[in-house]
Motif scaffolding. Sequence first.
Motif, PDB file in Angstrom:
ATOM      1  N   ALA A 131       0.832  -1.210   0.000  1.00 24.90           N
ATOM      2  CA  ALA A 131       0.000   0.000   0.000  1.00 24.90           C
ATOM      3  C   ALA A 131       0.868   1.263   0.000  1.00 24.90           C
ATOM      4  N   MET A 132       1.962   1.251   0.763  1.00 22.69           N
ATOM      5  CA  MET A 132       2.866   2.401   0.796  1.00 22.69           C
ATOM      6  C   MET A 132       3.541   2.592  -0.554  1.00 22.69           C
TER       7      MET A 132
ATOM      8  N   ALA B 235       2.554   1.605  -3.467  1.00 26.08           N
ATOM      9  CA  ALA B 235       1.569   1.990  -4.496  1.00 26.08           C
ATOM     10  C   ALA B 235       1.287   3.492  -4.491  1.00 26.08           C
ATOM     11  N   LYS B 236       1.543   4.165  -3.382  1.00 26.91           N
ATOM     12  CA  LYS B 236       1.302   5.609  -3.307  1.00 26.91           C
ATOM     13  C   LYS B 236       2.359   6.419  -4.053  1.00 26.91           C
ATOM     14  N   ILE B 237       3.474   5.786  -4.403  1.00 26.98           N
ATOM     15  CA  ILE B 237       4.547   6.475  -5.128  1.00 26.98           C
ATOM     16  C   ILE B 237       4.244   6.369  -6.616  1.00 26.98           C
ATOM     17  N   LYS B 238       3.931   7.494  -7.233  1.00 21.74           N
ATOM     18  CA  LYS B 238       3.519   7.529  -8.639  1.00 21.74           C
ATOM     19  C   LYS B 238       4.624   8.116  -9.516  1.00 21.74           C
TER      20      LYS B 238
ATOM     21  N   THR C 164       5.168  11.857  -7.944  1.00 24.73           N
ATOM     22  CA  THR C 164       5.636  11.914  -6.561  1.00 24.73           C
ATOM     23  C   THR C 164       7.039  12.519  -6.486  1.00 24.73           C
TER      24      THR C 164
ATOM     25  N   GLY D  50       7.783  13.905  -1.070  1.00 25.84           N
ATOM     26  CA  GLY D  50       6.664  12.990  -0.894  1.00 25.84           C
ATOM     27  C   GLY D  50       7.121  11.585  -0.540  1.00 25.84           C
ATOM     28  N   VAL D  51       8.168  11.109  -1.204  1.00 25.60           N
ATOM     29  CA  VAL D  51       8.710   9.779  -0.908  1.00 25.60           C
ATOM     30  C   VAL D  51       9.264   9.743   0.510  1.00 25.60           C
TER      31      VAL D  51
ATOM     32  N   SER E 223       8.486  11.635   3.025  1.00 27.12           N
ATOM     33  CA  SER E 223       7.381  11.733   3.973  1.00 27.12           C
ATOM     34  C   SER E 223       6.706  10.376   4.165  1.00 27.12           C
ATOM     35  N   LEU E 224       6.589   9.624   3.087  1.00 28.56           N
ATOM     36  CA  LEU E 224       5.921   8.331   3.124  1.00 28.56           C
ATOM     37  C   LEU E 224       6.813   7.227   3.686  1.00 28.56           C
TER      38      LEU E 224
END
Length: 129
Positions: A29-30, A32-35, A39, A43-44, A46-47
């Motif tokens: 899930a984590m 998959a949030k990196i586009k 991104t 953003g990376v 932070s995640l």
Amino acid sequence: MKTKLTMMAAALSLSAATFAHDVPQLNAAMIAKIKPGATTKAGVQSLLGSPWRIAQFNDCGHAPPGQADETWDYRGTEASGSYRLHIEFDDRGVARLIAKIPDHVPGGAGTAATIAPADRSGEKMAMKM
């Protein structure tokens, strides 16, 4: 002597707890949030937190054509074994390629990388190991 050993053991356990807390447990899930193409480095981070390794290719002011300016690697583990999450960034600091690379690949098969739409229209690309 016993007091010194107790204090050393306490210090070691605190440092181990701190290290374990700083390393994120990667999951699908984590990741998959990196586009790709959207991104940013911020953003990376932070995640996922700070990367395990950073490689920079822009020491002379810019990377060679077609090569990322910087790559970040994270380490992860799942049921099938350990892996490296490899993220390449362009000169604007935006992720352009994301690949989950197993440490042990049976039969030498590659893994799929997701690339930014501007580079290859979002297609999946096989990477040879």
